[in-house]
Design a protein around this motif. Structure first.
Motif, PDB file in Angstrom:
ATOM      1  N   ASP A 142      -6.565   5.032   8.624  1.00  0.00           N
ATOM      2  CA  ASP A 142      -7.367   6.284   8.514  1.00  0.00           C
ATOM      3  C   ASP A 142      -8.160   6.591   7.250  1.00  0.00           C
ATOM      4  O   ASP A 142      -9.108   7.411   7.217  1.00  0.00           O
ATOM      5  N   ILE A 143      -8.017   5.830   6.323  1.00  0.00           N
ATOM      6  CA  ILE A 143      -8.849   6.015   4.856  1.00  0.00           C
ATOM      7  C   ILE A 143      -9.285   4.799   4.597  1.00  0.00           C
ATOM      8  O   ILE A 143      -8.703   3.946   4.029  1.00  0.00           O
ATOM      9  N   PRO A 144     -10.699   4.644   4.856  1.00  0.00           N
ATOM     10  CA  PRO A 144     -11.681   3.434   4.389  1.00  0.00           C
ATOM     11  C   PRO A 144     -11.481   3.051   3.066  1.00  0.00           C
ATOM     12  O   PRO A 144     -11.217   3.941   2.228  1.00  0.00           O
ATOM     13  N   GLY A 145     -10.984   1.998   2.630  1.00  0.00           N
ATOM     14  CA  GLY A 145     -11.137   1.427   1.299  1.00  0.00           C
ATOM     15  C   GLY A 145      -9.856   1.580   0.670  1.00  0.00           C
ATOM     16  O   GLY A 145      -9.452   1.253  -0.443  1.00  0.00           O
ATOM     17  N   LEU A 146      -8.877   2.232   1.258  1.00  0.00           N
ATOM     18  CA  LEU A 146      -7.453   2.171   0.588  1.00  0.00           C
ATOM     19  C   LEU A 146      -6.750   0.787   0.928  1.00  0.00           C
ATOM     20  O   LEU A 146      -6.184   0.589   1.872  1.00  0.00           O
ATOM     21  N   VAL A 147      -6.424   0.174  -0.494  1.00  0.00           N
ATOM     22  CA  VAL A 147      -5.872  -0.871  -0.427  1.00  0.00           C
ATOM     23  C   VAL A 147      -5.366  -1.072  -1.958  1.00  0.00           C
ATOM     24  O   VAL A 147      -5.915  -1.115  -2.873  1.00  0.00           O
ATOM     25  N   ARG A 170       0.413   6.148  -7.114  1.00  0.00           N
ATOM     26  CA  ARG A 170      -0.854   5.490  -7.186  1.00  0.00           C
ATOM     27  C   ARG A 170      -1.741   6.073  -5.733  1.00  0.00           C
ATOM     28  O   ARG A 170      -2.728   6.513  -5.897  1.00  0.00           O
ATOM     29  N   VAL A 171      -1.013   5.886  -4.771  1.00  0.00           N
ATOM     30  CA  VAL A 171      -1.537   6.429  -3.449  1.00  0.00           C
ATOM     31  C   VAL A 171      -1.754   8.055  -3.781  1.00  0.00           C
ATOM     32  O   VAL A 171      -2.917   8.401  -3.058  1.00  0.00           O
ATOM     33  N   LYS A 172      -1.092   8.747  -4.186  1.00  0.00           N
ATOM     34  CA  LYS A 172      -1.151  10.304  -4.284  1.00  0.00           C
ATOM     35  C   LYS A 172      -2.543  10.534  -5.183  1.00  0.00           C
ATOM     36  O   LYS A 172      -3.258  11.367  -4.988  1.00  0.00           O
ATOM     37  N   TYR A 173      -2.830   9.662  -5.940  1.00  0.00           N
ATOM     38  CA  TYR A 173      -4.071   9.709  -6.675  1.00  0.00           C
ATOM     39  C   TYR A 173      -5.228   9.264  -6.078  1.00  0.00           C
ATOM     40  O   TYR A 173      -6.371   9.635  -6.483  1.00  0.00           O
ATOM     41  N   ALA A 174      -5.010   7.968  -5.570  1.00  0.00           N
ATOM     42  CA  ALA A 174      -6.059   7.461  -4.943  1.00  0.00           C
ATOM     43  C   ALA A 174      -6.887   8.107  -3.658  1.00  0.00           C
ATOM     44  O   ALA A 174      -8.035   8.140  -3.362  1.00  0.00           O
ATOM     45  N   VAL A 175      -5.700   8.650  -2.806  1.00  0.00           N
ATOM     46  CA  VAL A 175      -6.217   9.329  -1.563  1.00  0.00           C
ATOM     47  C   VAL A 175      -7.300  10.333  -1.588  1.00  0.00           C
ATOM     48  O   VAL A 175      -8.290  10.500  -0.887  1.00  0.00           O
ATOM     49  N   PRO A 176      -7.118  11.406  -2.607  1.00  0.00           N
ATOM     50  CA  PRO A 176      -8.092  12.528  -2.729  1.00  0.00           C
ATOM     51  C   PRO A 176      -9.422  11.919  -3.052  1.00  0.00           C
ATOM     52  O   PRO A 176     -10.593  12.385  -2.499  1.00  0.00           O
ATOM     53  N   GLU A 177      -9.551  10.883  -3.959  1.00  0.00           N
ATOM     54  CA  GLU A 177     -10.502  10.327  -4.322  1.00  0.00           C
ATOM     55  C   GLU A 177     -11.439   9.508  -3.129  1.00  0.00           C
ATOM     56  O   GLU A 177     -12.831   9.757  -3.007  1.00  0.00           O
ATOM     57  N   LEU A 178     -10.709   8.942  -2.566  1.00  0.00           N
ATOM     58  CA  LEU A 178     -11.153   8.051  -1.396  1.00  0.00           C
ATOM     59  C   LEU A 178     -11.585   8.936  -0.109  1.00  0.00           C
ATOM     60  O   LEU A 178     -12.757   8.842   0.453  1.00  0.00           O
ATOM     61  N   LYS A 184     -10.911  17.120   2.396  1.00  0.00           N
ATOM     62  CA  LYS A 184     -10.201  17.164   1.163  1.00  0.00           C
ATOM     63  C   LYS A 184      -8.834  17.713   1.222  1.00  0.00           C
ATOM     64  O   LYS A 184      -7.929  17.128   0.350  1.00  0.00           O
ATOM     65  N   ALA A 185      -8.742  18.548   1.981  1.00  0.00           N
ATOM     66  CA  ALA A 185      -7.180  19.083   2.064  1.00  0.00           C
ATOM     67  C   ALA A 185      -6.531  18.114   3.243  1.00  0.00           C
ATOM     68  O   ALA A 185      -6.918  17.830   4.147  1.00  0.00           O
ATOM     69  N   ALA A 186      -5.293  17.402   2.713  1.00  0.00           N
ATOM     70  CA  ALA A 186      -4.742  16.411   3.549  1.00  0.00           C
ATOM     71  C   ALA A 186      -3.248  16.405   3.249  1.00  0.00           C
ATOM     72  O   ALA A 186      -2.793  16.678   2.204  1.00  0.00           O
ATOM     73  N   SER A 187      -2.471  15.880   4.282  1.00  0.00           N
ATOM     74  CA  SER A 187      -1.294  15.324   4.317  1.00  0.00           C
ATOM     75  C   SER A 187      -1.156  14.235   4.416  1.00  0.00           C
ATOM     76  O   SER A 187      -1.769  13.444   5.535  1.00  0.00           O
ATOM     77  N   ILE A 188      -0.082  13.459   3.782  1.00  0.00           N
ATOM     78  CA  ILE A 188      -0.108  11.883   4.141  1.00  0.00           C
ATOM     79  C   ILE A 188       1.252  11.559   4.754  1.00  0.00           C
ATOM     80  O   ILE A 188       2.431  12.408   4.379  1.00  0.00           O
ATOM     81  N   ILE A 189       1.130  10.639   5.611  1.00  0.00           N
ATOM     82  CA  ILE A 189       2.581  10.251   6.193  1.00  0.00           C
ATOM     83  C   ILE A 189       2.737   8.739   5.837  1.00  0.00           C
ATOM     84  O   ILE A 189       1.820   7.974   6.477  1.00  0.00           O
ATOM     85  N   CYS A 190       3.805   8.466   5.301  1.00  0.00           N
ATOM     86  CA  CYS A 190       3.919   7.121   4.693  1.00  0.00           C
ATOM     87  C   CYS A 190       4.958   6.398   5.556  1.00  0.00           C
ATOM     88  O   CYS A 190       6.026   6.927   5.841  1.00  0.00           O
ATOM     89  N   MET A 233      -5.602  18.043   7.644  1.00  0.00           N
ATOM     90  CA  MET A 233      -5.629  16.731   8.317  1.00  0.00           C
ATOM     91  C   MET A 233      -4.692  15.798   7.918  1.00  0.00           C
ATOM     92  O   MET A 233      -4.168  16.037   6.724  1.00  0.00           O
ATOM     93  N   LYS A 234      -3.857  15.294   8.722  1.00  0.00           N
ATOM     94  CA  LYS A 234      -2.900  14.089   8.302  1.00  0.00           C
ATOM     95  C   LYS A 234      -3.345  12.518   8.363  1.00  0.00           C
ATOM     96  O   LYS A 234      -4.073  12.087   9.386  1.00  0.00           O
ATOM     97  N   TYR A 235      -3.124  11.995   7.478  1.00  0.00           N
ATOM     98  CA  TYR A 235      -3.464  10.494   7.269  1.00  0.00           C
ATOM     99  C   TYR A 235      -2.121   9.721   7.158  1.00  0.00           C
ATOM    100  O   TYR A 235      -1.273   9.998   6.703  1.00  0.00           O
ATOM    101  N   ILE A 236      -2.277   8.532   8.036  1.00  0.00           N
ATOM    102  CA  ILE A 236      -1.210   7.627   7.962  1.00  0.00           C
ATOM    103  C   ILE A 236      -1.493   6.510   7.007  1.00  0.00           C
ATOM    104  O   ILE A 236      -2.521   5.828   7.146  1.00  0.00           O
ATOM    105  N   ILE A 237      -0.222   6.200   6.121  1.00  0.00           N
ATOM    106  CA  ILE A 237      -0.367   4.890   5.236  1.00  0.00           C
ATOM    107  C   ILE A 237       0.628   4.311   5.523  1.00  0.00           C
ATOM    108  O   ILE A 237       1.839   4.457   5.681  1.00  0.00           O
ATOM    109  N   ASP A 238       0.266   2.921   5.559  1.00  0.00           N
ATOM    110  CA  ASP A 238       1.507   1.625   5.773  1.00  0.00           C
ATOM    111  C   ASP A 238       1.805   1.306   4.289  1.00  0.00           C
ATOM    112  O   ASP A 238       0.855   0.714   3.581  1.00  0.00           O
ATOM    113  N   LEU A 239       2.934   1.149   3.995  1.00  0.00           N
ATOM    114  CA  LEU A 239       3.546   0.531   2.779  1.00  0.00           C
ATOM    115  C   LEU A 239       4.363  -0.733   3.247  1.00  0.00           C
ATOM    116  O   LEU A 239       5.278  -0.566   3.918  1.00  0.00           O
TER     117      LEU A 239
END
Length: 71
Positions: free
Chosen positions: A22-27, A39-47, A55-61, A1-7
């Motif tokens: 895509d990831i509720p609570g990510l701020v 910080r994102v790499k550690y927080a995303v799996p937990e969220l 749980k298996a995910a790719s992130i696109i920043c 699964m791919k998740y988009i993160i805005d920086l």
């Protein structure tokens, strides 16, 4: 699964901010772009786990930093 993160750079606060529709609570925020990515790499799996998402995910920043230039 791919998740988009805005920086985004907040010029007033002088910090990078990470959010995701895509990831509720990510701020997250950090004064350093590289530190924020770590910080994102550690927080995303937990969220993902807390939200019952894959749980298996790719992130696109997507990063954006706007500067005002004066001539």
């Amino acid at each position: 699964m791919k998740y988009i993160i805005d920086l985004l750079w907040d010029n007033d606060a002088q910090v990078w901010i990470a959010t995701s529709e895509d990831i509720p609570g990510l701020v997250l925020e950090s004064g350093s772009f590289d530190a924020l990515l770590e910080r994102v790499k550690y927080a995303v799996p937990e969220l993902l786990e807390l939200n019952g998402l894959a749980k298996a995910a790719s992130i696109i920043c997507h990063a954006e930093k706007q500067e005002r230039l004066y001539a």
